[in-house]
Design a protein around this motif. Sequence first.
Motif, short mmCIF file in Angstrom:
data_model
loop_
_atom_site.label_atom_id
_atom_site.label_comp_id
_atom_site.label_asym_id
_atom_site.label_seq_id
_atom_site.Cartn_x
_atom_site.Cartn_y
_atom_site.Cartn_z
N HIS A 93 46.50 6.64 80.86
CA HIS A 93 45.42 7.61 80.71
C HIS A 93 45.34 8.18 79.29
N ALA A 94 46.44 8.73 78.80
CA ALA A 94 46.43 9.41 77.50
C ALA A 94 47.80 9.30 76.84
N ASP A 107 42.94 10.27 74.29
CA ASP A 107 42.53 9.56 75.50
C ASP A 107 42.56 8.06 75.22
N SER A 110 40.47 6.19 79.30
CA SER A 110 40.69 6.41 80.73
C SER A 110 39.35 6.37 81.48
N THR A 114 39.80 12.87 79.42
CA THR A 114 40.84 13.86 79.19
C THR A 114 40.16 15.08 78.59
N ALA A 127 34.77 15.83 77.68
CA ALA A 127 36.02 15.10 77.45
C ALA A 127 36.23 14.88 75.96
N VAL A 130 37.31 9.18 73.14
CA VAL A 130 38.32 8.13 73.26
C VAL A 130 38.81 7.74 71.87
N LEU A 144 43.05 16.40 83.64
CA LEU A 144 42.72 15.00 83.86
C LEU A 144 42.77 14.69 85.34
#
Length: 164
Positions: A93-94, A107, A110, A114, A127, A130, A144
């Motif tokens: 995920h992170a 992030d 995901s 996040t 969020a 990314v 999350l």
Amino acid sequence: MPRRAPVGIPDAGEDSAAPPNASTALRTPWVAEIWIDPRWYANQGSPDPLPSQGPPVVVALRNASLLIGRVSVSRGIQPDIDCGVDNGVSRRHAQLTTDGTRWWIEDLDSSNGTYIGDAVGDLPTTAIPVGQKREVDADDRIYLGSWTRIVLRPSTDDEVAALS
């Protein structure tokens, strides 16, 4: 998500058969408190039932780089911070990184994003992008998945003793 008692705090990933995290070890251990957050859950509209609340799972953070996610035996994924049965959390995920004093989160593309919010006020709605690292301030909460909230903090003296 299995609940662990804060006393005798486990190392992140202690139950894994994968090799230990090879990143630089921290001089002073930090901890991550993993909470089940009913406000975040209500905001997410998850079809999964909310687990029973209780005290947070407290995980020792001993390395400068840590994976947040869920275990996948078939794919060989053993996150340092395992978010258990929260199906809204991606396997990878992170990523958390630190210089020993400050923390950043990124992030890893995901499925559900996040989010970073502060300790008071409204839940975050946007969020983090990314692949961009965002600093996690002292009063920040990481959100999350369907119900997971993570709080980072330095270990207490009792926790340091339990970690030794």
